[in-house]
Scaffold this motif. Structure first.
Motif, mmCIF file in Angstrom:
data_model
loop_
_atom_site.group_PDB
_atom_site.id
_atom_site.type_symbol
_atom_site.label_atom_id
_atom_site.label_comp_id
_atom_site.label_asym_id
_atom_site.label_seq_id
_atom_site.Cartn_x
_atom_site.Cartn_y
_atom_site.Cartn_z
ATOM 1 N N MET A 1 0.953 -1.321 0.082
ATOM 2 C CA MET A 1 0.023 -0.040 0.159
ATOM 3 C C MET A 1 0.824 1.252 -0.106
ATOM 4 S SD MET A 1 -3.196 -0.917 0.005
ATOM 5 C CE MET A 1 -4.117 0.335 0.631
ATOM 6 N N SER A 2 0.555 2.139 -0.972
ATOM 7 C CA SER A 2 1.339 3.307 -0.840
ATOM 8 C C SER A 2 0.500 4.814 -0.503
ATOM 9 C CB SER A 2 1.772 3.700 -2.428
ATOM 10 O OG SER A 2 0.783 3.945 -3.208
ATOM 11 N N ASN A 3 -0.700 4.695 -0.355
ATOM 12 C CA ASN A 3 -1.432 5.837 0.120
ATOM 13 C C ASN A 3 -0.968 6.421 1.336
ATOM 14 O OD1 ASN A 3 -2.781 3.272 0.895
ATOM 15 N ND2 ASN A 3 -4.401 4.663 1.700
ATOM 16 N N ILE A 4 -0.817 7.608 1.597
ATOM 17 C CA ILE A 4 -0.466 8.226 2.547
ATOM 18 C C ILE A 4 -1.269 8.106 4.026
ATOM 19 C CG2 ILE A 4 0.483 10.481 3.486
ATOM 20 C CD1 ILE A 4 1.842 8.861 1.154
ATOM 21 N N GLN A 5 -1.028 7.428 4.968
ATOM 22 C CA GLN A 5 -1.690 7.018 6.136
ATOM 23 C C GLN A 5 -1.797 8.135 7.051
ATOM 24 O OE1 GLN A 5 -3.903 4.706 5.756
ATOM 25 N NE2 GLN A 5 -3.218 3.319 4.030
ATOM 26 N N THR A 6 -2.177 9.179 6.715
ATOM 27 C CA THR A 6 -2.219 10.009 7.776
ATOM 28 C C THR A 6 -3.164 11.373 7.401
ATOM 29 O OG1 THR A 6 -0.819 12.320 8.540
ATOM 30 C CG2 THR A 6 -0.347 11.271 6.368
ATOM 31 N N ASP A 7 -3.858 11.952 8.264
ATOM 32 C CA ASP A 7 -4.823 13.111 8.018
ATOM 33 C C ASP A 7 -4.296 14.103 7.203
ATOM 34 O OD1 ASP A 7 -6.848 11.468 8.948
ATOM 35 O OD2 ASP A 7 -6.512 12.531 11.144
ATOM 36 N N HIS A 8 -3.106 14.389 7.484
ATOM 37 C CA HIS A 8 -2.319 15.441 6.952
ATOM 38 C C HIS A 8 -1.146 15.310 5.976
ATOM 39 C CE1 HIS A 8 -4.782 18.184 8.957
ATOM 40 N NE2 HIS A 8 -5.007 17.667 9.941
ATOM 41 N N PRO A 9 -1.192 14.781 4.898
ATOM 42 C CA PRO A 9 -0.071 14.422 3.935
ATOM 43 C C PRO A 9 0.804 15.727 3.990
ATOM 44 C CG PRO A 9 -2.124 13.908 2.783
ATOM 45 C CD PRO A 9 -2.547 14.681 4.171
ATOM 46 N N LYS A 10 2.002 15.346 4.081
ATOM 47 C CA LYS A 10 3.185 16.317 3.892
ATOM 48 C C LYS A 10 3.857 16.269 2.489
ATOM 49 C CE LYS A 10 3.871 16.140 8.834
ATOM 50 N NZ LYS A 10 3.119 15.208 9.124
ATOM 51 N N ILE A 11 3.459 17.186 1.649
ATOM 52 C CA ILE A 11 3.640 16.888 0.277
ATOM 53 C C ILE A 11 4.765 18.257 -0.206
ATOM 54 C CG2 ILE A 11 1.850 15.861 -0.252
ATOM 55 C CD1 ILE A 11 0.710 18.249 -1.478
ATOM 56 N N LEU A 12 5.670 17.649 -1.112
ATOM 57 C CA LEU A 12 6.525 18.596 -1.932
ATOM 58 C C LEU A 12 5.946 18.718 -3.330
ATOM 59 C CD1 LEU A 12 9.124 20.234 -2.565
ATOM 60 C CD2 LEU A 12 10.255 17.935 -3.073
ATOM 61 N N ILE A 13 5.687 19.844 -3.694
ATOM 62 C CA ILE A 13 5.155 20.039 -5.143
ATOM 63 C C ILE A 13 6.307 20.776 -5.861
ATOM 64 C CG2 ILE A 13 3.543 21.304 -6.437
ATOM 65 C CD1 ILE A 13 1.753 21.171 -4.011
ATOM 66 N N LEU A 14 6.777 20.191 -7.005
ATOM 67 C CA LEU A 14 7.554 20.784 -8.206
ATOM 68 C C LEU A 14 6.754 21.382 -9.137
ATOM 69 C CD1 LEU A 14 10.240 18.157 -8.449
ATOM 70 C CD2 LEU A 14 10.098 19.559 -6.510
ATOM 71 N N GLY A 15 7.174 22.392 -9.802
ATOM 72 C CA GLY A 15 6.333 23.325 -10.736
ATOM 73 C C GLY A 15 5.333 23.935 -10.145
ATOM 74 N N ALA A 16 5.332 24.480 -8.803
ATOM 75 C CA ALA A 16 4.359 25.187 -8.112
ATOM 76 C C ALA A 16 3.994 26.383 -8.568
ATOM 77 C CB ALA A 16 4.856 25.150 -6.898
ATOM 78 N N THR A 17 4.706 27.119 -9.300
ATOM 79 C CA THR A 17 4.361 28.399 -9.942
ATOM 80 C C THR A 17 3.914 28.198 -11.363
ATOM 81 O OG1 THR A 17 6.627 28.786 -10.661
ATOM 82 C CG2 THR A 17 6.049 29.625 -8.422
ATOM 83 N N GLY A 18 3.665 27.292 -12.075
ATOM 84 C CA GLY A 18 2.930 27.155 -13.245
ATOM 85 C C GLY A 18 1.330 26.895 -12.848
ATOM 86 N N PRO A 19 0.817 27.123 -14.202
ATOM 87 C CA PRO A 19 -0.416 27.452 -13.927
ATOM 88 C C PRO A 19 -1.393 26.164 -13.148
ATOM 89 C CG PRO A 19 -0.009 27.176 -16.197
ATOM 90 C CD PRO A 19 1.243 27.362 -15.516
ATOM 91 N N THR A 20 -0.926 24.970 -13.765
ATOM 92 C CA THR A 20 -1.469 23.655 -12.711
ATOM 93 C C THR A 20 -0.953 23.688 -11.598
ATOM 94 O OG1 THR A 20 -1.806 22.586 -14.954
ATOM 95 C CG2 THR A 20 -1.831 21.428 -12.976
ATOM 96 N N GLY A 21 0.584 23.933 -11.334
ATOM 97 C CA GLY A 21 1.240 23.771 -10.002
ATOM 98 C C GLY A 21 0.304 24.672 -8.971
ATOM 99 N N ARG A 22 0.056 26.081 -9.404
ATOM 100 C CA ARG A 22 -0.628 26.874 -8.432
ATOM 101 C C ARG A 22 -1.848 26.191 -8.021
ATOM 102 N NH1 ARG A 22 1.486 31.984 -8.396
ATOM 103 N NH2 ARG A 22 3.202 32.325 -9.950
ATOM 104 N N LEU A 23 -2.750 25.796 -8.743
ATOM 105 C CA LEU A 23 -3.859 25.149 -8.335
ATOM 106 C C LEU A 23 -3.565 23.865 -7.487
ATOM 107 C CD1 LEU A 23 -5.672 25.308 -11.796
ATOM 108 C CD2 LEU A 23 -6.240 26.634 -9.694
ATOM 109 N N ILE A 24 -2.693 23.107 -7.698
ATOM 110 C CA ILE A 24 -2.231 21.609 -6.649
ATOM 111 C C ILE A 24 -2.052 22.484 -5.297
ATOM 112 C CG2 ILE A 24 -0.691 19.992 -6.377
ATOM 113 C CD1 ILE A 24 -0.286 19.853 -9.505
ATOM 114 N N VAL A 25 -1.048 23.440 -5.533
ATOM 115 C CA VAL A 25 -0.750 24.171 -3.842
ATOM 116 C C VAL A 25 -2.194 24.672 -3.100
ATOM 117 C CG1 VAL A 25 0.394 26.145 -2.878
ATOM 118 C CG2 VAL A 25 1.438 24.754 -4.606
#
Length: 217
Positions: A1-25
């Protein structure tokens, strides 16, 4: 199982200032996730309030390892402009460094956005995309996306590759279809907001683990 077993995933986002990345953030923060964004330019990230910002080059393994500290998943929304003439290497170089950094930091979950036209989705973008846009503007970009996908597939990580159809800026509330059998599929489009929601959902479930679904609306 790979899903993140926590109520608050701690994620790193690459491409965060792109148009899709901003929405992910923004969607990740709205869900209460702990978000780190690796950015090249602080000026472009002034509106990413609520995310921890790490400034550096996504191709630098040392910077990536710093950004991965305390994280349990990575979403890559890295993109690169159309490049009709020059070779493109950013995506594959950054992804190779990312895989090495994730292994060093013991982070296993990676959701990586590429696009329709990568791998076996080539030739399914519709007449205009397949006959004009792809060969004239995107051939070198997609050669690098293919290298990027190969690195992810061979990484040994808990990966999912996500290939959006043609992106638009609509509200994104239409249902999303995720396909791996592309027979009879040509064209299609999807809202960036829907792509963001789909990739974040992958952190909670293993439906597309070790697969490369094309997503469209």
């Amino acid at each position: 199982m790979s899903n993140i077993q926590t109520d608050h995933p701690k994620i790193l986002i690459l491409g965060a200032t792109g148009p899709t990345g901003r929405l992910i953030v923004s969607q990740a923060l709205a869900r209460g996730y702990d978000v780190t964004a690796l950015i090249r330019s602080p000026e472009k990230a002034a509106d990413l309030k609520g995310a921890k910002l790490v400034v550096g080059d996504a191709r630098d393994e040392k910077v990536l390892r710093q950004a991965l500290e305390g994280r349990n998943a990575v979403i890559s929304a890295l993109g690169t402009p159309a490049s009709p003439f020059r070779e493109v290497t950013l995506l594959s170089t950054a992804t190779r460094a990312l895989v090495d950094a994730m292994k060093a930091e013991h982070v296993s979950r990676l959701v990586c956005i590429t696009g329709i036209g990568a791998g076996d989705s080539a030739g399914h973008g519709g007449f205009l995309f397949d006959r004009l846009i792809f060969p004239l503007l995107l051939k070198k970009v997609y050669a690098d996306k293919n290298r990027q996908e190969a690195i992810v597939r061979d990484s040994g990580l808990d990966w999912t590759l996500v290939r959006p159809s043609l992106l638009n800026n609509k509200a994104g509330d239409a249902p999303v279809r995720a396909l791996t059998d592309l027979s009879g599929f040509h064209g299609g489009s999807i809202a960036r907001a829907a792509v963001a929601a789909f990739v974040l959902h992958q952190l909670r479930q293993d439906r597309w683990l070790h697969q490369a679904p094309l997503i469209t609306q």
